[in-house]
Scaffold this active site. Structure first.
Site, short mmCIF file in Angstrom:
data_model
loop_
_atom_site.label_atom_id
_atom_site.label_comp_id
_atom_site.label_asym_id
_atom_site.label_seq_id
_atom_site.Cartn_x
_atom_site.Cartn_y
_atom_site.Cartn_z
N TYR A 138 0.83 -1.20 0.00
CA TYR A 138 0.00 0.00 0.00
C TYR A 138 0.86 1.26 0.00
O TYR A 138 1.58 1.54 0.97
CB TYR A 138 -0.95 0.01 1.21
CG TYR A 138 -1.91 -1.16 1.26
CD1 TYR A 138 -2.16 -1.94 0.11
CD2 TYR A 138 -2.58 -1.51 2.42
CE1 TYR A 138 -3.03 -3.03 0.15
CE2 TYR A 138 -3.46 -2.59 2.46
CZ TYR A 138 -3.67 -3.34 1.32
OH TYR A 138 -4.53 -4.40 1.36
N ASN A 189 -19.33 3.61 10.73
CA ASN A 189 -19.10 2.17 10.52
C ASN A 189 -19.13 1.40 11.84
O ASN A 189 -19.62 0.26 11.89
CB ASN A 189 -17.77 1.95 9.80
CG ASN A 189 -17.78 2.52 8.39
OD1 ASN A 189 -18.84 2.87 7.86
ND2 ASN A 189 -16.62 2.62 7.78
N LYS A 243 -12.20 0.40 5.02
CA LYS A 243 -11.28 1.54 5.10
C LYS A 243 -12.13 2.81 5.14
O LYS A 243 -13.01 3.01 4.30
CB LYS A 243 -10.36 1.56 3.89
CG LYS A 243 -9.45 2.78 3.81
CD LYS A 243 -9.98 3.80 2.84
CE LYS A 243 -9.08 5.02 2.75
NZ LYS A 243 -9.67 6.04 1.86
N ILE A 276 -12.90 -5.40 7.47
CA ILE A 276 -11.91 -4.32 7.62
C ILE A 276 -12.20 -3.18 6.65
O ILE A 276 -11.40 -2.91 5.76
CB ILE A 276 -10.47 -4.86 7.43
CG1 ILE A 276 -10.37 -5.75 6.17
CG2 ILE A 276 -10.01 -5.60 8.67
CD1 ILE A 276 -8.93 -6.01 5.74
P1 NAP Z 1 -13.88 -0.64 1.31
O1 NAP Z 1 -13.47 -0.68 2.70
O2 NAP Z 1 -15.00 -1.52 0.84
O3 NAP Z 1 -14.25 0.84 0.87
C1 NAP Z 1 -13.46 1.95 1.15
C2 NAP Z 1 -14.17 3.17 0.54
O4 NAP Z 1 -15.45 3.28 1.15
C3 NAP Z 1 -13.43 4.47 0.77
O5 NAP Z 1 -13.56 5.24 -0.40
C4 NAP Z 1 -14.21 5.11 1.93
O6 NAP Z 1 -14.23 6.50 1.83
C5 NAP Z 1 -15.59 4.58 1.69
N1 NAP Z 1 -16.31 4.49 2.96
C6 NAP Z 1 -16.00 3.78 4.06
N2 NAP Z 1 -16.90 3.95 5.03
C7 NAP Z 1 -17.83 4.79 4.53
C8 NAP Z 1 -19.02 5.37 5.05
N3 NAP Z 1 -19.43 5.08 6.27
N4 NAP Z 1 -19.73 6.20 4.25
C9 NAP Z 1 -19.32 6.47 2.99
N5 NAP Z 1 -18.20 5.96 2.44
C10 NAP Z 1 -17.46 5.13 3.21
O7 NAP Z 1 -12.67 -0.95 0.31
P2 NAP Z 1 -11.11 -1.28 0.46
O8 NAP Z 1 -10.37 -0.16 1.01
O9 NAP Z 1 -10.68 -1.84 -0.85
O10 NAP Z 1 -11.09 -2.52 1.48
C11 NAP Z 1 -10.89 -2.38 2.86
C12 NAP Z 1 -9.50 -2.81 3.26
O11 NAP Z 1 -9.27 -4.17 2.95
C13 NAP Z 1 -8.38 -2.09 2.51
O12 NAP Z 1 -8.22 -0.75 2.94
C14 NAP Z 1 -7.23 -3.01 2.77
O13 NAP Z 1 -6.73 -2.82 4.08
C15 NAP Z 1 -7.91 -4.37 2.62
N6 NAP Z 1 -7.83 -4.93 1.26
C16 NAP Z 1 -7.13 -6.09 1.08
C17 NAP Z 1 -7.01 -6.63 -0.20
C18 NAP Z 1 -6.23 -7.90 -0.37
O14 NAP Z 1 -5.93 -8.26 -1.52
N7 NAP Z 1 -5.90 -8.60 0.69
C19 NAP Z 1 -7.62 -6.02 -1.30
C20 NAP Z 1 -8.36 -4.87 -1.08
C21 NAP Z 1 -8.47 -4.34 0.19
P3 NAP Z 1 -13.40 7.45 2.85
O15 NAP Z 1 -11.98 7.03 2.73
O16 NAP Z 1 -13.71 8.80 2.33
O17 NAP Z 1 -13.96 7.22 4.22
#
Ligand code: NAP
Length: 274
Positions: A52, A242, A232, A230
């Site tokens: 990241y 959340n 973000k 988890i």
């Molecule tokens: P996510 O958590 O599904 O979505 C993050 C997005 O949703 C951000 O743009 C965030 O905006 C928004 N968001 C979060 N809470 C919100 C709320 N209450 N209201 C409105 N918007 C909201 O996607 P992700 O970041 O891809 O996945 C989460 C975590 O999983 C990652 O950060 C990473 O640590 C991990 N991950 C792992 C892999 C893997 O291959 N192992 C792949 C992808 C992700 P704001 O930032 O503006 O709050």
């Protein structure tokens, strides 16, 4: 609310992701505030990775945690291209330096590459022996890979996979396998990186609970007993929003409406990843 790991310890059902944190310097203060707010609210599982921002996310996490390291269940990941036995050890040491800590609570193989799993596990074992990681696990491993992995020596603590209302494929075979094996999954992108949040079906269920679509999407992932999530969130407000998902229980009517809008799988499909 916690989930039991094979090690016998528990982790919070709801943690915090950090992908794309530290990408935009103008968001840094908010992101640090967001992570500290999450710790205050008990979202003490923090997920990051060497990938990241090429390490910038880990540096930000280290700054956010500061002297609260002992409150955190800290997770990071090794890239498959670094996942030889020696490469895993070196990658972890670099992550520890960026995070400003002497140990990870959980170290994951980010996805499977060309290095045999046994070689990576040798690296994990060396890191456990050195006290640099407490536990290890994997990410993005589908059923055949999990069967191969669990035939090797050692104890995988979790498989971090893409799972949300629009990514229900794992319900067909991978989730039942995990439940039977007693290995929890960690759901990443639980709100589909924000793309889920415009769904009218989610809005309708949310209105019955005086909740938001994000809270319902998270409560849906957390309805299963062996799943952590988890999301973000880059602002303290989103983190607070959340966190309330932990208090929501979806009714049979809610679940039926969500099944209608986001049908469960009818057969096997390869595990998707982002
Ligand atoms: P996510 O958590 O599904 O979505 C993050 C997005 O949703 C951000 O743009 C965030 O905006 C928004 N968001 C979060 N809470 C919100 C709320 N209450 N209201 C409105 N918007 C909201 O996607 P992700 O970041 O891809 O996945 C989460 C975590 O999983 C990652 O950060 C990473 O640590 C991990 N991950 C792992 C892999 C893997 O291959 N192992 C792949 C992808 C992700 P704001 O930032 O503006 O709050």
């Amino acid at each position: 609310m916690t989930v039991l790991l094979p090690s016998g310890e528990t982790v919070p059902v709801l943690g915090m992701g950090t992908w794309m944190m530290a990408d935009d310097p103008t968001g840094r203060d908010d992101e640090i505030d967001a992570l500290r707010t999450g710790l205050d609210l008990g979202l003490t599982l923090i997920d990051t990775a060497e990938m990241y921002g090429s390490g910038r996310s880990e540096t930000l996490v280290g700054e956010a945690i500061g002297n609260r390291r002992d409150e955190v269940f800290l997770v990071s990941k090794v890239l498959p291209s670094n996942a030889s036995t020696r490469g895993t050890v070196s990658a972890c040491e670099a992550s520890l330096r960026r995070l400003g800590t002497d140990r990870l609570d959980l170290y994951l193989l980010h996805w499977r590459g060309t290095v045999p799993l046994a070689r990576t596990l040798d690296g994990f074992a060396a890191l456990v022996d050195a006290g640099k990681i407490r536990h290890w696990g994997v990410s993005n491993l589908d059923l055949d890979d999990m069967r191969e992995l669990t035939a090797l020596p050692g104890f995988c603590q979790t498989n971090q996979i893409l799972y949300n209302l629009t990514r229900r494929g794992p319900e067909h075979d991978l989730l039942p396998w995990h439940a039977a094996a007693g290995i929890p999954i960690m759901a990443y992108s639980p709100v589909e990186q924000g793309r889920l949040l415009d769904s009218p079906a989610l809005a309708a269920v949310a209105s019955r609970h005086d909740a938001t679509p994000a809270q319902i999407a998270l409560a849906w992932v957390l309805r299963l007993p062996h799943v952590t999530a988890i999301p973000k969130a880059g602002t303290p407000d989103h983190v607070r929003e959340n966190a309330r998902a932990r208090d929501l229980t979806l009714s049979p009517e809610d679940l039926a409406d969500l099944d209608h809008a986001f049908p469960p799988p009818t057969g096997p499909s390869p595990l998707a990843m982002l």
